[in-house]
Design a protein around this motif. Structure first.
Motif, PDB file in Angstrom:
ATOM      1  N   TYR A 139       0.312   6.603  -6.868  1.00  0.00           N
ATOM      2  CA  TYR A 139      -1.082   6.954  -7.162  1.00  0.00           C
ATOM      3  C   TYR A 139      -1.525   8.154  -6.343  1.00  0.00           C
ATOM      4  N   ASP A 140      -2.362   9.013  -6.932  1.00  0.00           N
ATOM      5  CA  ASP A 140      -2.890  10.156  -6.203  1.00  0.00           C
ATOM      6  C   ASP A 140      -3.828   9.694  -5.100  1.00  0.00           C
ATOM      7  N   GLU A 141      -4.535   8.594  -5.387  1.00  0.00           N
ATOM      8  CA  GLU A 141      -5.486   8.095  -4.402  1.00  0.00           C
ATOM      9  C   GLU A 141      -5.419   6.577  -4.362  1.00  0.00           C
ATOM     10  N   VAL A 142      -5.345   6.016  -3.153  1.00  0.00           N
ATOM     11  CA  VAL A 142      -5.392   4.559  -2.971  1.00  0.00           C
ATOM     12  C   VAL A 142      -6.600   4.295  -2.099  1.00  0.00           C
ATOM     13  N   ARG A 143      -7.606   3.683  -2.677  1.00  0.00           N
ATOM     14  CA  ARG A 143      -8.854   3.528  -1.928  1.00  0.00           C
ATOM     15  C   ARG A 143      -9.122   2.071  -1.589  1.00  0.00           C
ATOM     16  N   HIS A 155       0.891   4.251  -2.687  1.00  0.00           N
ATOM     17  CA  HIS A 155       0.667   5.661  -2.330  1.00  0.00           C
ATOM     18  C   HIS A 155       1.672   6.586  -2.999  1.00  0.00           C
ATOM     19  N   LYS A 156       2.891   6.083  -3.229  1.00  0.00           N
ATOM     20  CA  LYS A 156       3.908   6.923  -3.869  1.00  0.00           C
ATOM     21  C   LYS A 156       3.594   7.157  -5.344  1.00  0.00           C
ATOM     22  N   ARG A 210       0.841  -1.205   0.000  1.00  0.00           N
ATOM     23  CA  ARG A 210       0.000   0.000   0.000  1.00  0.00           C
ATOM     24  C   ARG A 210       0.872   1.250   0.000  1.00  0.00           C
ATOM     25  N   ALA A 211       1.963   1.202   0.786  1.00  0.00           N
ATOM     26  CA  ALA A 211       2.841   2.370   0.887  1.00  0.00           C
ATOM     27  C   ALA A 211       3.461   2.691  -0.474  1.00  0.00           C
TER      28      ALA A 211
END
Ligand code: UDP
Ligand code: MN
Length: 331
Positions: free
Chosen positions: A55-59, A52-53, A48-49
């Motif tokens: 993608y603008d959004e990780v949902r 996050h680097k 996930r981390a």
């Protein structure tokens, strides 16, 4: 344009690797749109981390936890878990228009022009061209459409067991209604098409914009040696390396995804004293479940599998074998 996004989905750490390479490839080609990754609860914290680097959004989309129509539908059809998760992309209503890309796709040039298209635009499926392939499609998030999709999905299931069946039943006039919703094949070029129509690939393949590693074996199922820049794998067929899309995927993975992954995972998963290239192979292999070689099956079973759309394109049913068989019949 801030309200338009490329969207992908990863429910496992392996598919997350695909999403990382995809995100990197979109950025390398300077997209002006937002990048959104939908993830399932099983994606690990380090993955996930890294997402996050990129993608603008990780949902997080937890269908089991959502308490909405999808949850209820899933109780009736547990087999359609990932499908319901993918349909969640319609709930991204803060965006007016999106382009969904499977996590097993790789972008080779800027494809922002796709946002000029309307819902539901997609490219033909190479196996049944009156159906669209759901690996790349343009859509408009809408809670209304989302609920209708979930209802249709839970009532009628999916004729192919996945999202492509559901979406083709729902957007069922795609084949005939509006040619502008037919994306050129170069926006969703699958390797299967390379083998089934090689002359066309030789003629048009250089214009490919999105490669789709459709099928059972995904790029992350292979191993890559960073020193020799070669790919190895149990199921590696020499034709897998032609053209070099698989190599391009791995080059991107090793140059841009492995460094942040190493940072996030720390050195803990690695043996001490191994070479740089061993480390790379090891990170690449983390969480991979190796597929056993396919069992020998009777020709009756093979015929059945073929009829169910499960042709062994790389092996027994490869183009070469089919051509040989035809030749022997004709003689
Ligand atoms: N997917 C996922 N987890 C899974 C299976 C699929 O996140 O266990 C997502 C992922 O984005 C993937 C897409 O659903 O690219 C469609 O599945 P896949 O690409 O494996 O199907 P194919 O394109 O080979 O038919
Ligand atoms: Mn796919």
């Amino acid at each position: 344009m801030a309200d338009q996004a490329f969207v992908t989905l990863a429910t496992t750490d392996n598919y997350a690797k695909g999403a990382m390479v995809l995100g990197r490839s979109l950025k390398n080609h300077n997209t002006s749109r937002k990048l959104v990754a939908l993830i399932g609860p099983n994606v690990s914290e380090p993955s996930r981390a890294v997402l996050h680097k990129l993608y603008d959004e990780v949902r997080l989309v937890d269908v089991l936890d959502s308490g909405d129509a999808a949850h209820l539908a899933l109780m009736k059809r547990p087999d359609l878990g990932v499908t319901f998760t993918k349909l969640h992309c319609w709930t991204l209503t803060e965006y007016s228009k999106c382009v969904f890309l499977d996590a097993d796709t790789l972008v080779l040039s800027n494809i922002d022009e796709l946002f000029e298209r309307e819902e539901l635009s997609a490219a033909p499926d190479p196996g049944w061209p009156d159906c669209f392939n759901s690996g790349v499609f343009v859509f408009r998030p809408s809670n209304d459409t989302y609920e209708k999709l979930i209802t249709a999905c839970s009532e009628n299931g999916s004729f192919d067991g996945g999202d492509q069946g559901v979406l083709n039943s729902f957007f069922n006039n795609w084949a005939t209604a509006d040619i502008s919703k037919h994306l050129p094949f170069i926006y969703n070029l699958s390797s299967i098409a390379i083998y089934t129509y090689l002359p066309a690939f030789k003629q048009y393949g250089r214009d490919a914009k999105v490669i789709h590693f459709l099928g059972k074996v995904k790029p992350w199922d292979y191993t890559y040696d960073t020193t020799s820049k070669t790919i190895k794998g149990q199921s590696l067929d020499p034709s897998d390396l032609y053209p070099n899309y698989l190599l391009q995927w791995w080059e991107l993975f090793s140059s841009s995804v492995l460094p942040p992954m190493k940072e996030e995972y720390g050195e803990q998963p690695f043996h001490s004293g191994c070479t740089e290239s061993d480390v790379h192979v090891e990170v690449a292999q983390m969480h991979i479940s190796h597929q056993p070689p396919p069992p020998q099956i009777s020709s009756q079973e093979r015929k059945q599998q073929w009829e169910q759309g499960q042709a062994d394109y790389m092996g027994m049913d490869s183009f070469d074998n089919i051509a040989k068989r035809l030749d022997s019949f004709l003689k």
